[in-house]
Scaffold this active site. Structure first.
Site, short mmCIF file in Angstrom:
data_model
loop_
_atom_site.label_atom_id
_atom_site.label_comp_id
_atom_site.label_asym_id
_atom_site.label_seq_id
_atom_site.Cartn_x
_atom_site.Cartn_y
_atom_site.Cartn_z
CE LYS A 13 7.80 -2.35 -2.52
NZ LYS A 13 7.69 -3.75 -2.03
CE1 TYR A 53 9.35 -2.69 3.06
CE2 TYR A 53 11.19 -1.84 1.79
CZ TYR A 53 9.87 -2.23 1.87
OH TYR A 53 9.06 -2.16 0.76
CG ASN A 116 5.75 -6.30 -3.93
OD1 ASN A 116 6.50 -5.32 -3.93
ND2 ASN A 116 5.33 -6.87 -2.83
CG HIS A 119 5.59 0.59 0.95
ND1 HIS A 119 5.48 -0.39 1.92
CD2 HIS A 119 5.35 1.77 1.59
CE1 HIS A 119 5.21 0.19 3.09
NE2 HIS A 119 5.14 1.49 2.91
CD GLU A 130 5.52 2.96 6.02
OE1 GLU A 130 4.66 3.33 5.17
OE2 GLU A 130 5.73 1.77 6.31
#
Ligand code: RTP
Length: 152
Positions: A13, A53, A116, A119, A130
């Site tokens: 990310k 998402y 975080n 992913h 995905e």
């Protein structure tokens, strides 16, 4: 014991890219024994992030999550190997910083659930979906690692 040869979608990310963690994360997957079959750096469109998402669209943090994912570069990758979906999630660590164990990527680098670092797909069918969202079929490289005659 059943083992499955499979592929997973991994994305570093914008916080992970900004913190110069791309090399470390790639290294962890390489050293574990997984094979990189696709990789690109991109600033995702809002549409791409919302599609990725979609399952979280009713969550209160959805808008902020999408905005964050689109805020900077994402390093999108596909990794292949035995049980890579589940093992990848183990290497990444738990979503909540209070639960992510030291030694995992999130356990080593994160204290904020919204920042975080990485992913990873949570199931084989999610991974397929995905990968299809982030990559064109021709961007997936088919190759066999060889113990070549020029490495000693
Ligand atoms: P990811 O999809 O990014 O791999 O994360 P995950 O499966 O571990 O967690 P998930 O429940 O799918 O949540 C997706 C991402 O949303 C952000 N989040 N923010 N502010 C919050 O309370 C909150 N909760 C989740 C996290 O960045 C999480 O990775």
């Amino acid at each position: 014991m059943t083992m499955a040869m499979e592929r997973t979608f991994i994305a570093i990310k914008p916080d992970g890219v900004n913190r110069a963690l791309i090399g470390d994360i790639i290294s962890r997957f390489e050293k574990r024994g997984y094979k990189l079959v696709a990789m690109k750096l991109l600033k995702p469109s809002k549409e791409l992030a919302e599609t990725h998402y979609a399952a979280l669209s009713s969550k209160p943090f959805f808008a902020g999550l999408v905005e964050f994912i689109c805020s900077g570069p994402v390093c999108a990758m596909v990794w292949e190997g035995t049980d890579v979906v589940k093992t990848g999630r183990t290497m990444i660590g738990a979503t909540k910083p209070t639960e992510s164990a030291p030694g995992t990527i999130r356990g080593d680098y994160g204290i904020d659930v919204g920042r975080n670092v990485i992913h990873g797909s949570d199931a084989v069918d999610t991974a397929e979906r995905e990968i299809g969202i982030w990559f064109k079929p021709e961007e997936l490289v088919e190759w066999e690692p060889t113990m070549s005659t020029w490495i000693y």
